[in-house]
Write a protein that holds these residues in place. Structure first.
Motif, PDB file in Angstrom:
ATOM      1  N   GLU A  87       1.837   9.714   6.682  1.00 52.00           N
ATOM      2  CA  GLU A  87       1.135  10.754   6.385  1.00 52.00           C
ATOM      3  C   GLU A  87       2.235  11.744   5.939  1.00 52.00           C
ATOM      4  OE1 GLU A  87      -0.678  12.599   9.452  1.00 52.00           O
ATOM      5  OE2 GLU A  87      -2.373  12.546   8.754  1.00 52.00           O
ATOM      6  N   ASP A  88       2.227  12.211   4.798  1.00 49.70           N
ATOM      7  CA  ASP A  88       2.680  13.119   4.104  1.00 49.70           C
ATOM      8  C   ASP A  88       2.596  14.598   4.099  1.00 49.70           C
ATOM      9  OD1 ASP A  88       3.570  11.251   2.850  1.00 49.70           O
ATOM     10  OD2 ASP A  88       2.970  11.714   0.799  1.00 49.70           O
ATOM     11  N   VAL A  89       1.645  14.600   4.467  1.00 50.26           N
ATOM     12  CA  VAL A  89       0.739  15.725   4.945  1.00 50.26           C
ATOM     13  C   VAL A  89       0.623  16.563   6.030  1.00 50.26           C
ATOM     14  CG1 VAL A  89       1.247  17.484   2.789  1.00 50.26           C
ATOM     15  CG2 VAL A  89      -0.755  16.366   3.430  1.00 50.26           C
ATOM     16  N   ARG A  90       0.478  17.304   7.050  1.00 47.24           N
ATOM     17  CA  ARG A  90      -0.566  17.967   8.190  1.00 47.24           C
ATOM     18  C   ARG A  90      -0.305  18.712   7.928  1.00 47.24           C
ATOM     19  NH1 ARG A  90       1.764  18.843  13.311  1.00 47.24           N
ATOM     20  NH2 ARG A  90       3.943  18.307  12.666  1.00 47.24           N
ATOM     21  N   TYR A  91      -2.005  19.427   9.114  1.00 45.20           N
ATOM     22  CA  TYR A  91      -2.999  20.842   8.920  1.00 45.20           C
ATOM     23  C   TYR A  91      -2.621  20.917  10.378  1.00 45.20           C
ATOM     24  CZ  TYR A  91      -5.303  24.872   8.013  1.00 45.20           C
ATOM     25  OH  TYR A  91      -5.933  25.979   8.023  1.00 45.20           O
ATOM     26  N   ASP A  92      -2.250  22.262  10.848  1.00 47.85           N
ATOM     27  CA  ASP A  92      -2.133  22.807  12.473  1.00 47.85           C
ATOM     28  C   ASP A  92      -3.313  23.771  12.031  1.00 47.85           C
ATOM     29  OD1 ASP A  92      -2.661  23.760  14.593  1.00 47.85           O
ATOM     30  OD2 ASP A  92      -0.019  24.443  15.016  1.00 47.85           O
ATOM     31  N   PRO A  93      -4.599  23.608  11.865  1.00 49.43           N
ATOM     32  CA  PRO A  93      -5.700  24.978  11.638  1.00 49.43           C
ATOM     33  C   PRO A  93      -5.780  25.623  13.000  1.00 49.43           C
ATOM     34  CG  PRO A  93      -6.822  22.845  13.345  1.00 49.43           C
ATOM     35  CD  PRO A  93      -5.064  22.878  13.073  1.00 49.43           C
ATOM     36  N   PRO A 124      -4.405  11.955   3.244  1.00 49.18           N
ATOM     37  CA  PRO A 124      -2.403  11.901   3.603  1.00 49.18           C
ATOM     38  C   PRO A 124      -1.823  12.696   2.411  1.00 49.18           C
ATOM     39  CG  PRO A 124      -3.533   9.731   2.962  1.00 49.18           C
ATOM     40  CD  PRO A 124      -4.623  10.546   3.165  1.00 49.18           C
ATOM     41  N   VAL A 125      -1.757  12.863   1.596  1.00 50.81           N
ATOM     42  CA  VAL A 125      -1.835  13.010   0.906  1.00 50.81           C
ATOM     43  C   VAL A 125      -2.227  14.882  -0.167  1.00 50.81           C
ATOM     44  CG1 VAL A 125      -0.995  12.699  -2.186  1.00 50.81           C
ATOM     45  CG2 VAL A 125      -1.415  10.825  -0.971  1.00 50.81           C
ATOM     46  N   ARG A 126      -2.755  15.467   0.223  1.00 51.56           N
ATOM     47  CA  ARG A 126      -3.380  16.419   0.386  1.00 51.56           C
ATOM     48  C   ARG A 126      -4.163  17.180   0.875  1.00 51.56           C
ATOM     49  NH1 ARG A 126      -4.887  17.837  -5.884  1.00 51.56           N
ATOM     50  NH2 ARG A 126      -7.104  17.105  -5.300  1.00 51.56           N
ATOM     51  N   ILE A 127      -3.585  18.480   1.021  1.00 53.54           N
ATOM     52  CA  ILE A 127      -4.902  19.269   2.460  1.00 53.54           C
ATOM     53  C   ILE A 127      -5.738  20.901   1.147  1.00 53.54           C
ATOM     54  CG2 ILE A 127      -4.850  21.100   3.575  1.00 53.54           C
ATOM     55  CD1 ILE A 127      -2.321  19.621   5.162  1.00 53.54           C
ATOM     56  N   ILE A 128      -6.593  19.863   1.521  1.00 52.84           N
ATOM     57  CA  ILE A 128      -7.492  21.532   0.490  1.00 52.84           C
ATOM     58  C   ILE A 128      -8.136  22.737   1.375  1.00 52.84           C
ATOM     59  CG2 ILE A 128      -9.389  22.404  -0.988  1.00 52.84           C
ATOM     60  CD1 ILE A 128      -8.794  19.201  -2.090  1.00 52.84           C
ATOM     61  N   ARG A 129      -8.114  24.049   2.064  1.00 55.39           N
ATOM     62  CA  ARG A 129      -8.857  25.345   1.950  1.00 55.39           C
ATOM     63  C   ARG A 129      -9.336  25.912   0.564  1.00 55.39           C
ATOM     64  NH1 ARG A 129      -5.038  28.592   6.242  1.00 55.39           N
ATOM     65  NH2 ARG A 129      -4.377  29.904   4.250  1.00 55.39           N
ATOM     66  N   VAL A 130     -10.217  25.998   1.368  1.00 54.15           N
ATOM     67  CA  VAL A 130     -11.603  26.812   0.658  1.00 54.15           C
ATOM     68  C   VAL A 130     -11.726  28.158   1.398  1.00 54.15           C
ATOM     69  CG1 VAL A 130     -13.358  27.037  -0.687  1.00 54.15           C
ATOM     70  CG2 VAL A 130     -12.727  24.670  -0.458  1.00 54.15           C
ATOM     71  N   ILE A 131     -11.651  29.154   1.141  1.00 49.99           N
ATOM     72  CA  ILE A 131     -11.447  30.671   1.833  1.00 49.99           C
ATOM     73  C   ILE A 131     -12.561  31.911   1.046  1.00 49.99           C
ATOM     74  CG2 ILE A 131     -10.356  32.224   2.276  1.00 49.99           C
ATOM     75  CD1 ILE A 131      -8.085  30.752   2.827  1.00 49.99           C
ATOM     76  N   LYS A 132     -13.094  32.428   1.615  1.00 48.66           N
ATOM     77  CA  LYS A 132     -14.295  33.424   1.000  1.00 48.66           C
ATOM     78  C   LYS A 132     -13.390  34.694   1.153  1.00 48.66           C
ATOM     79  CE  LYS A 132     -18.244  31.038   0.345  1.00 48.66           C
ATOM     80  NZ  LYS A 132     -20.001  30.912   0.238  1.00 48.66           N
ATOM     81  N   PRO A 180       1.189  -1.429   0.149  1.00 45.93           N
ATOM     82  CA  PRO A 180       0.558  -0.292  -0.106  1.00 45.93           C
ATOM     83  C   PRO A 180       1.055   1.700   0.102  1.00 45.93           C
ATOM     84  CG  PRO A 180      -0.904  -1.561   1.487  1.00 45.93           C
ATOM     85  CD  PRO A 180       0.764  -2.271   0.960  1.00 45.93           C
ATOM     86  N   ILE A 181       0.785   2.244  -0.581  1.00 46.27           N
ATOM     87  CA  ILE A 181       1.194   3.321  -0.611  1.00 46.27           C
ATOM     88  C   ILE A 181      -0.301   4.470  -0.057  1.00 46.27           C
ATOM     89  CG2 ILE A 181       2.695   3.203  -2.496  1.00 46.27           C
ATOM     90  CD1 ILE A 181       1.272   4.468  -4.483  1.00 46.27           C
ATOM     91  N   PRO A 182       1.082   6.192   0.468  1.00 40.24           N
ATOM     92  CA  PRO A 182      -0.483   6.691   0.828  1.00 40.24           C
ATOM     93  C   PRO A 182      -1.382   7.500  -0.497  1.00 40.24           C
ATOM     94  CG  PRO A 182       1.412   7.166   1.762  1.00 40.24           C
ATOM     95  CD  PRO A 182       1.417   6.331   0.467  1.00 40.24           C
ATOM     96  N   PHE A 183      -2.937   7.679  -0.533  1.00 38.68           N
ATOM     97  CA  PHE A 183      -3.407   7.410  -1.491  1.00 38.68           C
ATOM     98  C   PHE A 183      -5.271   8.289  -0.892  1.00 38.68           C
ATOM     99  CE2 PHE A 183      -6.975   6.408  -3.090  1.00 38.68           C
ATOM    100  CZ  PHE A 183      -7.357   6.180  -4.872  1.00 38.68           C
ATOM    101  N   GLN A 184      -5.384   9.015  -1.414  1.00 37.30           N
ATOM    102  CA  GLN A 184      -6.523   9.492  -1.050  1.00 37.30           C
ATOM    103  C   GLN A 184      -7.558   9.960  -2.711  1.00 37.30           C
ATOM    104  OE1 GLN A 184      -4.516  13.071   0.623  1.00 37.30           O
ATOM    105  NE2 GLN A 184      -6.970  13.952   0.043  1.00 37.30           N
ATOM    106  N   TYR A 233      -2.360  21.797  -0.997  1.00 37.04           N
ATOM    107  CA  TYR A 233      -0.979  21.510  -0.253  1.00 37.04           C
ATOM    108  C   TYR A 233      -0.246  19.808  -0.670  1.00 37.04           C
ATOM    109  CZ  TYR A 233      -1.905  26.384   0.932  1.00 37.04           C
ATOM    110  OH  TYR A 233      -2.007  27.550   1.214  1.00 37.04           O
ATOM    111  N   THR A 234       0.105  19.478  -1.053  1.00 32.17           N
ATOM    112  CA  THR A 234       0.423  18.259  -1.058  1.00 32.17           C
ATOM    113  C   THR A 234       1.782  18.668  -0.577  1.00 32.17           C
ATOM    114  OG1 THR A 234       2.069  18.472  -3.349  1.00 32.17           O
ATOM    115  CG2 THR A 234      -0.539  17.744  -2.836  1.00 32.17           C
ATOM    116  N   ALA A 235       3.534  17.052   0.387  1.00 34.74           N
ATOM    117  CA  ALA A 235       4.447  16.918   0.183  1.00 34.74           C
ATOM    118  C   ALA A 235       4.833  18.088  -0.913  1.00 34.74           C
ATOM    119  CB  ALA A 235       4.812  16.350   0.232  1.00 34.74           C
TER     120      ALA A 235
END
Length: 681
Positions: free
Chosen positions: A149-155, A232-240, A58-62, A260-262
């Protein structure tokens, strides 16, 4: 009216430093994976072969879903109501995206080595010194947990993205980058290279004899954090966001989508104005700058088309502002990053750089008469691996081509030359008596053919016990559902390179439907085949036959609709002509019976009336237009034997020099009918 500011940021890692010889995250559109169309996304996972091994791991995937409007589905709402967030059906479709890291791709393995699965595809990843590598996307009952986990988000605060290549932090205004560091190759935190971001907007409004100059900066922008999608591979943020101007005026609310990815980050926005207000908006200038920190002061400044210059605080760099440069970069003590801006449209664009101890580097966009267009602007920040950081020509997005993918469904893997033919018969005469109805077969109803090149397909019908080719065409639609039109100044293409996916269409006319025929009469050499029953509302029934060939026979030369001259369209039923540059037709002829020739022109005129009222400072400004005030240009087309598709650019020349643009719209011409759409934004 101030323009909408567009800034997009896309990062691709550099080419081959891993054992696989490939690097960089890849988002694969669902249109490229037709064999997985309709699968539950919760059942999907990815595997690849470890180096030197013949088995898969298995490899990281989303999977990142997008709704029918193309908006990403979020799983962490922040401000606003959760019910207002984009929603999809939880199944993998053409505009969803499967996200992998190209560096995880491995050797090819036989079908017998694949884990037990319901449906799957082999994805070939090409690019880099190692050539082709492979990843396997499968639908399974119990998907494995991603191994890392290739990416991590701190809110907290404005948010912080942490990856293996870089760390990016935002201030309380979530649009403004506050810190940016390139992480050390062997691990550990890098040194912050910037101390913030500066954003400016200048607009000059000139209604009638007035002249109003408006200046706004990042502190004036009002921000709403809509939500995030964290995998685990990508973070998405949506902003108005929106920007108050003056006298109660404000820019329209805009949406910024960040990915955002690695080694990647992409901000998707748009720039421009919805009207070409030549008398009302004379000029708008947008600036975005990174404020370089002292840690970068001793670094090397890089740019395309100029020699590297040291930032020593004593003199300005070369040829500044850099009107012809397309990217700039900083080579710091712990890493290198590059920034590139791409604007698809007409506007003056410069890269700016102040050569000071605490310098500034960024871009400036000078918007003058955008002709009513909203233009996408892409800003790419590239964090290459240390081994190739000094050679921009070897980095995707700067000089080297980006990794490419090609998918092979599990049903075709290693199956060349093995026929996959459906059932048929017994023979029966057609009772289908429709003539001019348009018959559209979509790819999701033709699953045995998904992933095959459309050029190898042929459509047949039977007459008197014999199959023969009939007029048809295969029309592609892209991931947004728009027709792919291969000709014209605004020609488009699909990501699947001419392979049938679930939203593509195979089109013919009802008069070509034929009899049912026994399976033994199917053409020799067909590798795939299917019998298609067609029923009319009164119970009549006929049949069509779709086949695929390794070496397909010639297509029929019959054309049901033809384009002649500039915009003269004709068939055996009618003929219509459009004056050059006008939005209406001025000649229309038709046949009144089978025996008669075309009639004389029966079109006197086509009347169009359009009214619109603007309100400026509570003063109503009415505009009216007739058919001669509307212009038209054919910007792309698909000239097929069954239907002609013309993509039209439509506009209205209103008063005061204002040009009102509609959205480009498609006109479809068939043997006896025309359908058109007009989209107004």
């Amino acid at each position: 009216m101030a323009p909408a500011v567009a800034l997009a940021l896309f990062v691709l890692g550099g080419i081959p430093v891993s054992a696989a010889g490939l690097d960089g995250s890849i988002a694969i559109p669902g249109a490229l994976l037709p064999s997985l169309s309709g699968e539950k996304v919760t059942r999907m996972a990815a595997w690849a072969a470890a180096e030197g091994e013949g088995s898969l791991r298995p490899i990281p995937f989303q999977v990142d879903e997008r709704d029918p409007e193309g908006r990403y589905v979020l799983d962490h709402p922040m401000e606003g109501k959760p019910e207002d967030l984009p929603k999809d059906d939880g199944r993998f479709d053409a505009n969803d995206e499967a996200v992998i890291d190209a560096g995880d791709a491995g050797a090819r393995v036989p079908l017998a080595a694949w884990p037990p699965h319901a449906r799957g595809a082999e994805v070939e990843v090409s690019g880099g010194a190692a050539g082709k590598r492979y990843v396997y996307l499968l639908s399974v009952d119990a998907p494995p947990v991603p191994p890392r986990e290739d990416v991590r988000y701190d809110p907290s605060g404005g948010g912080r993205v942490i990856t293996r290549r870089y760390t990016m932090g935002f201030g309380e205004n979530a649009l403004i980058v506050k810190t940016l560091s390139v992480n050390a190759e062997g691990g550990g935190k890098g040194v912050n290279l910037i101390r913030g971001t500066r954003s400016k907007l200048y607009s000059r409004l000139t209604p009638y004899l007035l002249s109003l100059r408006i200046k706004r900066n990042e502190r004036d922008v009002k921000v709403t954090m809509v939500g995030t999608r964290e995998g685990p591979v990508r973070i998405i943020r949506v902003i108005k966001r929106h920007t108050p101007l003056l006298l109660g005026l404000s820019t329209p609310e805009e949406v910024r989508t960040e990915l955002y990815t690695a080694d990647a980050a992409e901000w998707r926005e748009e720039t421009g104005q919805t009207l070409d207000m030549k008398r009302l908006v004379a000029r708008s200038v947008v600036e975005e700058r990174f404020l370089l920190d002292r840690a970068a002061a001793g670094s090397v400044f890089l740019c395309e088309g100029c020699a590297p210059e040291k930032i020593d605080g004593k003199r300005e760099g070369p040829n500044l502002p850099l009107a012809n440069a397309r990217w700039w970069g900083i080579r710091g003590p712990q890493g290198t990053f590059y920034v590139r801006y791409d604007l698809r449209g007409k506007a003056q664009q410069k890269i700016l750089f102040k050569d000071k101890t605490e310098g500034e580097a960024g871009w400036q966009l000078d918007i003058i008469s955008m002709n009513g267009r909203i233009l996408p602007l892409t800003t790419r920040i590239i964090f290459p691996a240390a081994g190739i950081a000094a050679d921009p020509k070897g980095i995707p997005g700067l000089g080297a081509p980006e990794p490419a993918v090609q998918s092979t469904p599990d049903t075709q893997w290693g199956a060349a030359g093995i026929p996959r033919l459906g059932a048929s018969g017994p023979a029966a005469p057609s009772t289908f008596h429709r003539r001019y109805d348009v018959i559209v077969l979509t790819g999701d109803t033709l699953r045995p053919f998904l992933g095959l090149p459309t050029g190898k397909l042929r459509l047949y019908a039977a007459r008197a016990g014999k199959l023969a080719p009939i007029p048809y065409q295969a029309d592609e639609r892209d991931g947004e559902g728009n027709f792919v039109l291969p000709a014209g100044p605004a020609a488009t293409r699909d990501v699947d390179e001419g392979r049938l996916d679930d939203n593509d269409e195979i089109v013919t006319i009802a008069s070509r439907v034929g009899d049912r025929i026994d399976r033994s009469a199917w053409p020799a050499g067909a590798t795939h085949g299917a019998e298609i029953a067609v029923r009319d509302p009164k119970g009549g029934q006929g049949w069509l036959y779709l086949f695929a060939f390794d070496s397909p026979p010639a297509e029929t030369s019959v054309r049901l609709v033809r384009r002649q001259g500039f915009d003269e369209i004709s068939s055996d039923v009618f003929a219509v002509s459009f004056p050059k540059g006008k939005a209406y037709f001025d000649r229309f002829r038709m046949k009144t019976s089978k025996a008669s020739a075309m009639s004389e022109n029966i079109a006197d005129r086509l009347k169009i009336r359009f009214s619109l009222t603007f309100s400026f400072l509570y003063i109503p400004l009415p505009y009216r237009a007739g058919e001669d005030d509307f212009g038209r240009e054919t910007i792309a087309w698909r000239d097929g034997p069954v239907r002609l598709i013309l993509r039209q650019d439509l506009w209205a020349d209103l008063t005061f020099g204002v040009v009102f643009h509609m959205e480009p719209s498609d006109w479809l011409f068939y043997e006896n009918q025309v359908t058109s759409e007009v989209l107004v934004k």
